[in-house]
Design a protein around this motif. Structure first.
Motif, PDB file in Angstrom:
ATOM      1  N   ARG A 124       0.832  -1.206   0.000  1.00 18.55           N
ATOM      2  CA  ARG A 124       0.000   0.000   0.000  1.00 18.55           C
ATOM      3  C   ARG A 124       0.875   1.268   0.000  1.00 18.55           C
ATOM      4  N   ARG A 131       1.833   6.396  -7.173  1.00 18.59           N
ATOM      5  CA  ARG A 131       0.863   7.425  -7.589  1.00 18.59           C
ATOM      6  C   ARG A 131       1.487   8.803  -7.452  1.00 18.59           C
TER       7      ARG A 131
ATOM      8  N   ARG C  88      -2.493   6.780  11.143  1.00 17.77           N
ATOM      9  CA  ARG C  88      -3.492   5.748  10.821  1.00 17.77           C
ATOM     10  C   ARG C  88      -2.977   4.355  11.174  1.00 17.77           C
ATOM     11  N   LEU C  96      -8.042  12.003  10.211  1.00 22.46           N
ATOM     12  CA  LEU C  96      -8.324  12.751   8.998  1.00 22.46           C
ATOM     13  C   LEU C  96      -7.331  13.891   8.843  1.00 22.46           C
ATOM     14  N   GLU C 100      -6.509  16.755   2.651  1.00 22.76           N
ATOM     15  CA  GLU C 100      -7.301  15.725   1.963  1.00 22.76           C
ATOM     16  C   GLU C 100      -8.798  16.041   2.053  1.00 22.76           C
ATOM     17  N   CYS C 101      -9.282  16.321   3.252  1.00 24.30           N
ATOM     18  CA  CYS C 101     -10.715  16.568   3.418  1.00 24.30           C
ATOM     19  C   CYS C 101     -11.143  17.875   2.759  1.00 24.30           C
ATOM     20  N   LEU C 104     -11.354  17.110  -1.026  1.00 21.03           N
ATOM     21  CA  LEU C 104     -12.459  16.201  -1.340  1.00 21.03           C
ATOM     22  C   LEU C 104     -13.806  16.892  -1.116  1.00 21.03           C
ATOM     23  N   GLY C 134      -4.224  11.202  -6.362  1.00 18.13           N
ATOM     24  CA  GLY C 134      -4.868  10.863  -7.634  1.00 18.13           C
ATOM     25  C   GLY C 134      -5.947  11.850  -8.025  1.00 18.13           C
ATOM     26  N   LEU C 135      -5.810  13.121  -7.648  1.00 13.60           N
ATOM     27  CA  LEU C 135      -6.876  14.100  -7.860  1.00 13.60           C
ATOM     28  C   LEU C 135      -6.503  15.236  -8.808  1.00 13.60           C
ATOM     29  N   MET C 210     -16.274  15.812   8.517  1.00 17.79           N
ATOM     30  CA  MET C 210     -16.173  14.395   8.158  1.00 17.79           C
ATOM     31  C   MET C 210     -15.859  13.537   9.390  1.00 17.79           C
TER      32      MET C 210
ATOM     33  N   LEU D 104     -16.044  10.022  -2.121  1.00 16.90           N
ATOM     34  CA  LEU D 104     -15.064  10.987  -1.604  1.00 16.90           C
ATOM     35  C   LEU D 104     -14.837  10.779  -0.110  1.00 16.90           C
ATOM     36  N   THR D 105     -15.873  10.376   0.595  1.00 19.29           N
ATOM     37  CA  THR D 105     -15.690  10.085   2.023  1.00 19.29           C
ATOM     38  C   THR D 105     -14.819   8.837   2.206  1.00 19.29           C
ATOM     39  N   LEU D 107     -12.449   8.014   0.407  1.00 17.68           N
ATOM     40  CA  LEU D 107     -11.062   8.432   0.152  1.00 17.68           C
ATOM     41  C   LEU D 107     -10.419   9.123   1.353  1.00 17.68           C
ATOM     42  N   THR D 108     -11.219   9.552   2.321  1.00 19.13           N
ATOM     43  CA  THR D 108     -10.633  10.138   3.538  1.00 19.13           C
ATOM     44  C   THR D 108     -10.258   9.065   4.548  1.00 19.13           C
ATOM     45  N   ARG D 109     -10.583   7.824   4.251  1.00 18.66           N
ATOM     46  CA  ARG D 109     -10.365   6.769   5.224  1.00 18.66           C
ATOM     47  C   ARG D 109      -9.389   5.695   4.767  1.00 18.66           C
ATOM     48  N   GLU D 111      -6.579   4.298   1.241  1.00 20.10           N
ATOM     49  CA  GLU D 111      -5.903   4.552  -0.035  1.00 20.10           C
ATOM     50  C   GLU D 111      -6.790   4.244  -1.236  1.00 20.10           C
ATOM     51  N   THR D 112      -7.530   3.146  -1.118  1.00 19.61           N
ATOM     52  CA  THR D 112      -8.315   2.659  -2.250  1.00 19.61           C
ATOM     53  C   THR D 112      -9.704   2.266  -1.747  1.00 19.61           C
ATOM     54  N   LEU D 135     -11.785   9.874 -10.625  1.00 13.99           N
ATOM     55  CA  LEU D 135     -11.376   9.176  -9.406  1.00 13.99           C
ATOM     56  C   LEU D 135     -10.975   7.724  -9.629  1.00 13.99           C
ATOM     57  N   ASP D 137      -8.246   6.325 -10.334  1.00 16.94           N
ATOM     58  CA  ASP D 137      -6.931   5.886  -9.839  1.00 16.94           C
ATOM     59  C   ASP D 137      -7.000   5.294  -8.437  1.00 16.94           C
ATOM     60  N   ARG D 138      -8.061   5.557  -7.718  1.00 14.71           N
ATOM     61  CA  ARG D 138      -8.167   5.054  -6.353  1.00 14.71           C
ATOM     62  C   ARG D 138      -9.136   3.880  -6.248  1.00 14.71           C
ATOM     63  N   GLY D 174      -8.041  -5.553  -3.194  1.00 14.62           N
ATOM     64  CA  GLY D 174      -7.188  -4.651  -2.434  1.00 14.62           C
ATOM     65  C   GLY D 174      -7.859  -3.399  -1.908  1.00 14.62           C
ATOM     66  N   ALA D 175      -9.179  -3.407  -1.785  1.00 17.80           N
ATOM     67  CA  ALA D 175      -9.878  -2.222  -1.277  1.00 17.80           C
ATOM     68  C   ALA D 175      -9.536  -1.980   0.187  1.00 17.80           C
ATOM     69  N   GLY D 176      -9.284  -0.714   0.517  1.00 13.11           N
ATOM     70  CA  GLY D 176      -9.029  -0.333   1.900  1.00 13.11           C
ATOM     71  C   GLY D 176     -10.262   0.195   2.597  1.00 13.11           C
TER      72      GLY D 176
END
Lengths: 220, 220, 220, 220, 220, 220
Positions: A124, A131, C88, C96, C100-101, C104, C134-135, C210, D104-105, D107-109, D111-112, D135, D137-138, D174-176
């Protein structure tokens, strides 16, 4: 006039790893070329496996770079490239990271690259870094050995496992070259390349090669 | 045992350019390292400016590579990397292109790179190639000198123009490093770097550096 | 049953900034909602302007998070999101980052966003971070105020300058929303939004919003 | 002074779904915060499964938004975000879509992210939308439950199936973090998160959270 | 055997535009080829300028397509491609959008394309659509005429303005081809192309060309 | 006035392939439309399978195009689009490549496309080309038939194999349309499309369709 010096910093405190780096870099040490010195970051953890391990060496690396007025270039020899940007802020001399140089060197040899990681949980972090570097379009895949750094350093079965993982990267993921995602695997580079039949890049060798170029061509 | 040889091929037939390459690469020629030989592709055009010029040397380059059983690695010294993939098909030894290596080397030194092109009309071809390499996310910009290859080779004002264009790349486009988009500009690298205050990459030096690494670490 | 706590950590040691954060977050402090606590990282530098400033707080932030068994969620209130991933790693509770927030949240309000940075030299770091997230495809542009953090905190002319920069982001770069790229600008949010006529996002308010959602919906 | 109102519109005409939304949002309804009102679009189809279902509610949604002068913000509670842009054209108040906010939420928690879709045929539409949002890429992957909306609403086996699909997203793709790709699954969020061990986002909760932030901070 | 029919639907209710389309397509009407029929969507607005205008024709277009069992292919002749996906859901016969076909045709003629939009406010919608199509990497730029649809249809100065905007796309933005971002500009295509010296694409002609191919090669 | 001519050049020297192209294009040959002429590049290899095969025809194709003052448009009928850019440099008349047109045509029919390649080793070249075209975001996958060009031309089992590969592209990779990655498969298009139930694109038919549009609308 003394030879200019390329300072290769092993950010973990394992002197065996540092000695291995020195061994792996011998073929870049030319009589009339730069001196290549490998040093251990004594403040570093014994191995860099977690994000915390990686972050813990960032400020010590910066201090090392900032306090060294003699080296002509620096290489951070950990596949997470810890502290790369903060070290670059501390000096105008080149500071190179082995992950960055390993991947970029792979791109000079093949359309796509794969990475052999030591552990699943590093992937990860590596993906986030790829990226950040904007290089995901050329990534075929990354797969773990699922060994500890210690096991890969000493273990009998490391090469066999690397070949298995490398074959999966080549045949299932379509990698045209493979990067060894760790600073301490150089001695497996050649046999792995012979087994896979595609270029295998040792990232420390890649980075020191680029440091040598930067030094010889008078990077300011 | 003879030193391994890195063969640098100038695909245009201008021997002055070839001599300039040899001069620019001297600092990579170590007594105990690989021999670096620069040769002229006599079938090539006098300069490579158009798409036709670039394409015309592709098959001759392949024949040169396929017919050379002695060199350990090849560098194609034209910023369009003509024939790169077909030469790679012809040998398992490393074949490196200077555009590819120049850009990838710039990425080891800065977040973003800019390119100084000789002529406006080359830029479209270079952009196509950067898209092919998947490296557009790091490009700050490319700007032309608007000089002929001949003018840049001989002209008095070349460095001054390069500084003007390089400053625009740095200050307006945000480039953190600059690649000189031509094989024949190496002598301007250092003064340009001094004037701009950011790394300037000569692509031939970058490619031969990477070839040296590949050779020393026994690329198969 | 006590109210769950959202811990907002100001990684610089300037208590005035921390007090400003608390003020800026009052409207998310509901009687029957989570408690919002703003604390100062006393080990932090007085302001975070350089890469070294940002890196220097990473391990202290991790220790703060790891040592806090009571907070339900954490917000790192610095627009470089220092230590986000290492924190994390240290907890399963939500951590958070305001950059990032902030970005987003801007994406929920407009097609494209612009960022007002305090200083030119932060922009390169922010760009690297946007690439990592990635944004980049939605970024209209980032422009600096070219003021010190201290100046923006106290200065009379800050709002006027923000309006000038915000208008350039909107009219020249095509931004549909603007993110204020600093933790300490919240009091300018509403007048800036009124002047620009497009949404303006304060990143700390975005992140704590968030965090509040994550806490209320029982993030584990 | 009355509390400001967040209007959550269920674009299908199934009142049971609307009641479920209200239930799922209770924890954002603070005594001193905005009122959260969930309404049914009576002109909507009973469920939104096809592209035609989604398009059929676009103009009715616009009329609803344009005709409502009292709400401070709007949330369109369908995972295709129908009418999002045309509603934004109709008002300067915030209009949020649950798919956009859910992703988008996530993505705050992590990587993917992965998405659990109700039906296979929705995935193509969702992919198109993720490309539009820039979005991809994530994205780790999207997988279908292969159940009808009605089945997921009532069925016994829904949670078990979600866990199976969620595990595939986590372990194979591989989802986070995982986004539940439907407005009516909120009651499964917590048990699914507990089973998977990674954050699970209910998109309606995510969007109303962001609406609450926009309202509290006086979005104009 | 009757000739197969390509149905070109003008989604606005302006019959003059429909007549212009018919005129613009004459050269694709071969005696032994498909019949090309242009029809007006009588329920449509007089012109499609806003997002609401575009959305308002989506369900009527679907009904038109679903109710037409005779045409072999459909072209939606509005540069926002309203209803494209919902119409494709309604039939297995080809349904083509002029924006999509216009841009893709431009990509067969040049490295990069520019778009001439009628109005500034359409550009955001077009950008969103280009992101959805995944084609942003080839976009040089989009610039508005800043005229109403009515003005462009009748006005004297339209061609002159198009040349000015087209030159900016070519010279400042680097476009290698230009797409006219409107269904009703075909009569300006040739003079604009002559003035600019690069390919100019009329999107309706492009889409009907591709419909013709689909019909002739028996799309099922 | 003579009919304008579209020149379709088969870059291999196999006249059977050329005859097959002519057969496959008959339905675009309208009495009052352009004449479609298929010619064999006699200097070409018997089949184009390697990178060297592809490169070897580049300069001969350029000479053919440069020496033909009568054709109104050119189509290079090899799925590697050899010489496309150098031919475009040689004339202002349209020069179209079948790979480019095949893929772009597929994008007018579906969200994502898959490619059936003849041989595994072509895929790397095709991927490089798709990256160059900036179209990777829409690619579902490419899979080989693992047959020689000769086998596909004559063999009994070709269609059956194409169906197997096409189904994998559709069902495993998610392709919404399939491009046949070779100039000589047109006779299989319809049965393959019938078997797969999604659009199947013959690239030569796609390119000649677009050439016809360019010619009819007076491309200059």
């Amino acid at each position: 006039m003394p030879r200019p010096r390329i300072m290769v910093i092993n950010p973990n405190s394992n002197h065996v790893v540092t000695a291995g780096l020195a061994e792996a870099l011998k073929r870049l040490s030319f009589a009339d070329g730069p001196e290549i010195v490998c040093e251990t970051l004594t403040e570093g953890p014994y191995g860099i496996e977690s994000q915390a391990d990686a972050e813990s060496v960032v400020m010590p690396l910066r201090r090392t770079v900032a306090g060294d007025n003699e080296s002509a270039a620096f290489v951070i020899a950990c596949y997470s490239d810890p502290g790369l940007h903060v070290c670059r802020e501390a000096t105008t001399r080149p500071v190179l990271g082995i992950a960055e140089c390993g991947v970029l060197t792979a791109l000079t040899r093949a359309e796509t690259f794969g990475v052999i990681a030591i552990a699943q949980r590093s992937i990860r972090r590596h993906m986030r870094y790829l990226r950040q570097m904007g290089l995901m379009d050329r990534l075929a895949g990354e797969r773990p050995l699922d060994m500890s750094v210690a096991e890969t350093a000493s273990g009998e079965g490391t090469l066999a496992k690397m070949i298995t993982v490398g074959r999966a990267l080549k045949e299932e993921d379509g990698a045209g070259a493979v990067v060894m995602g760790c600073a301490g695997m150089a001695r497996h580079r050649k046999p792995l390349e012979d087994a896979l039949g595609i270029p295998v890049i040792d990232p420390t060798q890649a980075a020191v090669t680029m440091a040598l170029g930067a030094v010889q061509f008078g990077a300011s």
